[in-house]
Design a protein around this motif. Structure first.
Motif, short mmCIF file in Angstrom:
data_model
loop_
_atom_site.label_atom_id
_atom_site.label_comp_id
_atom_site.label_asym_id
_atom_site.label_seq_id
_atom_site.Cartn_x
_atom_site.Cartn_y
_atom_site.Cartn_z
N GLU A 129 0.81 -1.22 0.00
CA GLU A 129 0.00 0.00 0.00
C GLU A 129 0.84 1.26 0.00
OE1 GLU A 129 -3.47 2.08 2.81
OE2 GLU A 129 -2.39 0.30 3.49
N TYR B 84 -7.45 3.60 -0.50
CA TYR B 84 -6.59 2.43 -0.64
C TYR B 84 -7.21 1.29 0.17
CZ TYR B 84 -3.03 5.68 -2.38
OH TYR B 84 -2.34 6.62 -3.10
N VAL C 215 -3.66 -4.70 -3.37
CA VAL C 215 -4.19 -3.39 -3.01
C VAL C 215 -5.21 -2.98 -4.06
CG1 VAL C 215 -3.71 -0.96 -2.55
CG2 VAL C 215 -2.02 -2.70 -1.92
N LEU D 22 -7.61 0.15 -5.37
CA LEU D 22 -7.70 1.61 -5.29
C LEU D 22 -9.06 2.03 -5.84
CD1 LEU D 22 -4.54 0.89 -6.46
CD2 LEU D 22 -4.32 3.20 -5.58
#
Length: 422
Positions: free
Chosen positions: A196, A218, A225, A227
């Protein structure tokens, strides 16, 4: 337009029941432009429920309560709301008729209906009754002036199946008639291979330049991760175009680590790739105990590309069904690159698939050695032409180790499929 969700029940506070209602409500509200600002859980304590109602009505114009509407003594929500809004309890004839129908025609109960069940037809006379087609506890809609604002309070059953029906059929249509909501637009990218903080280091200028009505979040989980860009506005097409433009700029900066430009799980990404290639896959699992297979098969239609699995938890099964050489198991051990490579070969042959993944390791909490501590896990993915292996050194509890291994195995398979495609 903000909303608060209050979930009621001691079982939520002691962890006996997991609150899935709040997640469902938030997802459905988000679709129609209602932003859930807070979620609050309280026990079956009248003072705590009243305090939550007072506090949340200062924060939001819509308050949704779930739970405490059953026929037993610990279900205190309805009489409390009656007192809170200054009403008196009355029998609603339509609810009484519906309860009679349920017990006679649906539940097919013989004998008289118990008084506690009949009392579920009692509602505060200050409430608008919402029909619960899936159960006996009606929903209730209240309105109250708070600091010059009209605040809507809606009480729903805690049973998820009943709550969902009421929310979709009764609550949201009424809210849409009652208020004018802004539009909310989301775009989500799925990345892997970078943590992250490292992803964030690549986006400082992009984040700084975002318009005030578009936010970046995030969402890290199990070595990946996501987004999410979220925009709010009153002109839907204009807002969609703005979010799409920002999303394209963001993903261009992360092209090397993008797994998907949709909000979809890894198993769905794998499914799209296999369908595109008209190929099949199989799994050979040890330490994950069938979890990779579970992830793959929770996608509807996965039978079009998923052949099956061999869960070879013991070395005997590895030898007998996957044809892992006994010499490999003796010399290298079950937790080794050589073993998972052999497991892939065995799965390809035994299950007739184009691709296979394999897992073998020490998920914990016991079973580790100084040479191979807990969290040592080998994964492999391959085809008849090529097999790749990868060592994971995990440091979490058993459940997390299994989930991370599953994610990493499928990411390794994705890379294999893309390499074959390229």
């Amino acid at each position: 337009m903000n909303a608060s969700i209050i979930t009621i029940g001691d079982e939520l506070l002691i962890g006996q029941t997991i609150d899935t209602n709040s997640a469902f409500i938030a997802q459905e509200f988000n679709k129609v432009g209602i932003w859930v600002k807070r979620r609050v859980a309280v026990g079956d304590v009248a003072g705590d429920i009243r305090a939550a109602l007072d506090e949340e009505s200062k924060q939001a114009q819509i308050i949704i309560l779930t739970g405490g509407l059953g026929p037993t003594a610990d279900d205190i929500t309805k009489p409390l709301l009656n007192n809170y809004f200054g009403g008196k309890m009355v029998i609603d004839p339509k609810v009484a008729e519906h309860i009679e129908y349920l017990f006679r025609e649906v539940y097919r109960r013989s004998g008289p209906i118990e008084e506690r069940n009949k009392k579920q037809a009692e509602v505060p006379d200050v409430a608008r009754v919402l029909h619960n087609a899936r159960g006996s506890a009606p929903g209730m809609w209240f309105e109250k002036n708070v600091d010059g604002r009209t605040v809507v309070f809606v009480s729903l059953p805690g049973v998820p199946h009943e709550m969902k029906g009421l929310l979709i059929d009764e609550v949201i249509p009424r809210l849409l008639r009652h208020f004018k909501f802004p539009f909310i637009v989301h775009r989500t990218a799925f990345t892997a291979g970078m943590g992250e903080s490292m992803v964030a280091e690549r986006l400082p200028d992009f984040e700084a330049a975002l318009p005030r009505h578009i936010k970046l979040a995030y969402l890290p989980s199990y070595g990946i991760v996501k987004l999410r860009l979220t925009g709010q506005g009153h002109k839907e097409q204009q807002l969609t175009d703005e979010v799409d433009l920002q999303f394209d700029q963001m993903t261009a900066l992360l092209e090397d680590i993008i797994v998907s430009k949709k909000d979809e799980p890894i198993e769905q990404v794998i499914g799209h790739l296999l369908l595109k290639q008209q190929k099949t896959m199989a799994t050979a699992e040890s330490c994950t105990g069938g979890n990779v297979a579970h992830w793959i098969t929770r996608v509807p239609g996965s039978s079009a590309y998923y052949n099956g699995s061999i869960v070879s938890y013991s070395n005997i099964i590895k030898e007998a069904l996957l044809q892992v050489p006994a010499g490999v198991l003796r010399a290298q051990g079950a937790v080794s690159s050589e073993t998972v490579e052999a497991m892939v070969k065995g799965a390809l042959q035994q299950l007739g698939a184009d691709y296979a993944v394999a897992t073998s390791g020490i998920a914990g909490p016991d079973g580790g050695t100084p040479q191979k501590p807990v969290g040592t896990i080998w994964i492999a993915a391959g085809s008849q032409d090529r097999i790749v292996t990868k060592l994971l050194q995990l440091r979490f509890d058993r459940e997390q180790n299994i989930e991370i291994t599953t994610m990493q195995a499928l990411l390794l398979l994705r890379r294999m499929i893309l390499d074959q495609e390229g």
